[in-house]
Design an enzyme around this catalytic site. Structure first.
Site, PDB file in Angstrom:
ATOM      1  N   MET A 155      57.586  20.199  63.753  1.00 31.43           N
ATOM      2  CA  MET A 155      57.115  20.745  65.024  1.00 31.43           C
ATOM      3  C   MET A 155      57.599  22.183  65.173  1.00 31.43           C
ATOM      4  SD  MET A 155      55.149  19.914  67.453  1.00 31.43           S
ATOM      5  CE  MET A 155      54.929  18.636  68.693  1.00 31.43           C
ATOM      6  N   GLY A 156      57.123  23.061  64.278  1.00 27.81           N
ATOM      7  CA  GLY A 156      57.380  24.496  64.422  1.00 27.81           C
ATOM      8  C   GLY A 156      56.279  25.101  65.268  1.00 27.81           C
ATOM      9  N   ARG A 157      56.069  26.387  65.094  1.00 32.46           N
ATOM     10  CA  ARG A 157      55.060  27.056  65.917  1.00 32.46           C
ATOM     11  C   ARG A 157      53.655  26.570  65.610  1.00 32.46           C
ATOM     12  NH1 ARG A 157      58.039  32.603  64.642  1.00 32.46           N
ATOM     13  NH2 ARG A 157      58.583  31.276  62.888  1.00 32.46           N
ATOM     14  N   ILE A 158      53.390  26.254  64.334  1.00 30.04           N
ATOM     15  CA  ILE A 158      52.056  25.756  63.985  1.00 30.04           C
ATOM     16  C   ILE A 158      51.899  24.326  64.512  1.00 30.04           C
ATOM     17  CG2 ILE A 158      50.427  25.279  62.123  1.00 30.04           C
ATOM     18  CD1 ILE A 158      51.942  27.401  60.443  1.00 30.04           C
ATOM     19  N   ARG A 238      52.438  22.035  52.056  1.00 29.83           N
ATOM     20  CA  ARG A 238      52.525  22.313  50.623  1.00 29.83           C
ATOM     21  C   ARG A 238      52.302  21.002  49.876  1.00 29.83           C
ATOM     22  NH1 ARG A 238      51.991  26.765  52.085  1.00 29.83           N
ATOM     23  NH2 ARG A 238      53.198  28.645  51.614  1.00 29.83           N
ATOM     24  N   GLU A 267      47.946  24.260  42.151  1.00 29.48           N
ATOM     25  CA  GLU A 267      46.797  24.988  42.704  1.00 29.48           C
ATOM     26  C   GLU A 267      46.374  26.104  41.764  1.00 29.48           C
ATOM     27  OE1 GLU A 267      47.749  26.197  46.704  1.00 29.48           O
ATOM     28  OE2 GLU A 267      48.116  24.156  47.345  1.00 29.48           O
ATOM     29  N   HIS A 286      43.314  25.601  49.998  1.00 26.14           N
ATOM     30  CA  HIS A 286      44.454  26.277  50.640  1.00 26.14           C
ATOM     31  C   HIS A 286      43.972  27.449  51.518  1.00 26.14           C
ATOM     32  CE1 HIS A 286      49.043  27.145  50.146  1.00 26.14           C
ATOM     33  NE2 HIS A 286      48.620  27.483  51.354  1.00 26.14           N
TER      34      HIS A 286
HETATM   35  C1  GLV Z   1      50.113  29.500  53.745  1.00 27.98           C
HETATM   36  O1  GLV Z   1      50.177  28.433  53.186  1.00 27.98           O
HETATM   37  C2  GLV Z   1      51.253  30.200  54.235  1.00 27.98           C
HETATM   38  O2  GLV Z   1      52.379  29.770  53.959  1.00 27.98           O
HETATM   39  O3  GLV Z   1      51.057  31.217  54.917  1.00 27.98           O
HETATM   40  C1  GLV Z   2      55.533  28.718  61.395  1.00 24.94           C
HETATM   41  O1  GLV Z   2      55.608  29.838  61.825  1.00 24.94           O
HETATM   42  C2  GLV Z   2      56.211  27.574  61.944  1.00 24.94           C
HETATM   43  O2  GLV Z   2      57.300  27.752  62.503  1.00 24.94           O
HETATM   44  O3  GLV Z   2      55.660  26.459  61.839  1.00 24.94           O
END
Ligand code: GLV
Ligand code: GLV
Length: 326
Positions: A155-158, A238, A267, A286
């Protein structure tokens, strides 16, 4: 003398211009072909700055040969392609591009989730291949998204940006993270649970954690067996976080219902990879952050980090902050 930098792939012109104003710039100018590793090695030996992609592996040996390298600016938020410890030991700054790609990546995550749940690629092929003979009640039926339970691992920013979209779909939001996110719990109604509980209860298990020793092989046989038979695994983080042969077995044995994958252990994923033979696997190359606007912004952020480092400032997105105290 201007500092010299090497850019490992053709990047948007606006970022190249930013760098040219202050640096001697050399760029591997092919859009689709990565720089051969021998050339990369040679460049790393002499340049002051390396502007690289997540597909370039920057290892300890390379860094040991570097004579002037001060900064490695990675055009990605993830930086598992760079040996951070080796960089820190050599006093090389490493930077990434967090923040600016959150919404684009969350959009792609949700697209992949919905495409997998409702079998969009399969249905599109069905029409193009002339298989559409009649309307039929249970034809190409999938799983509901609205009102379902989503389990976000990381649960980061994304992760939070994905949770905001999930809220709009009236989803029950579970998450697992190294630390509790009180803010997300309050604002998004997300519930912190153990990994086991998340796997057992989620209709969609979404991987958004960084790739580290801790998250390597996070989803393997045991975890897949804890998931519901109707559940869907979405990996936009990943490839190495999922054991691909265990995932293949789980899909064939119907232990889980489907998977949507934007990332792979290797990949580009080899064309003879068993996962590509399964209709209930939706695959992408990706492209998490790949909106035009976001990729241009990322290229500028990476250029700006590079220039800050070369001008003796602390770059805005320094990853190995531990080198500052050395
Ligand atoms: C993409 O996978 C990134 O890490 O920006
Ligand atoms: C990316 O910036 C994250 O914190 O998930």
């Amino acid at each position: 003398m201007k500092p010299s930098i090497f850019i490992t792939r053709k990047i948007p012109e606006i970022a190249v211009q930013m760098l040219r104003e202050q640096c001697e710039v050399e760029m591997w100018d092919k859009e689709d072909i990565p720089v051969p590793v021998e050339i990369l090695r040679e460049k790393v030996k002499t340049v002051d700055g390396l502007y690289c992609m997540l597909s370039d592996s920057i290892n300890k040996e390379m860094m040991e040969e570097a004579q002037n390298l001060k900064v490695i600016s990675n055009l990605a938020v993830g930086y598992n392609n760079i040996d951070i410890q080796a960089a820190s030991e050599k006093g090389i700054m490493v930077t990434n591009t967090p923040g600016v790609l959150n919404e684009a990546t969350a959009d792609l995550t949700f697209s992949l989730l919905m495409a997998t749940a409702r079998r969009i690629p399969e249905a599109s092929d069905f029409v193009r291949n002339g298989e559409w003979k009649s309307w039929s009640p249970m034809l190409l039926t999938g799983q509901d998204v609205f009102g379902a339970t989503i389990g976000i691992i990381g649960m980061g920013r994304i992760g939070e940006a994905v949770a905001r979209r999930a809220k709009g779909f009236n989803m029950n939001i579970l998450y697992h993270n190294r630390s509790r996110k009180e803010q997300a719990e309050k604002e998004l109604g997300a519930t912190y649970v153990s990994l086991e509980e998340l796997l057992a209860k989620s209709d969609f298990v979404v991987l958004l954690a960084p790739f580290t020793e801790e998250t390597k092989n996070l989803i393997a046989k045991k975890e897949l067996e804890q998931m519901k038979e109707t559940s869907i695994l979405i990996n936009v983080a990943r490839g190495g976080m999922v054991n691909e042969s265990d995932l293949y077995d789980a899909l064939v044995q119907k232990k889980i219902w489907a998977a949507g994958l934007d990332v792979f252990e290797q990949e580009p994923v080899p064309l003879d990879h068993p996962l590509l033979t399964l209709p209930n696997v939706v695959v992408l190359p990706h492209i998490g952050s790949a909106s035009i606007k976001t990729r241009i912004t990322m290229s500028e952020v990476a250029a700006s980090n590079m220039l800050q480092a070369l001008n003796g400032q602390v770059p805005s997105d320094l990853v190995n902050t531990n080198i500052l105290t050395r």
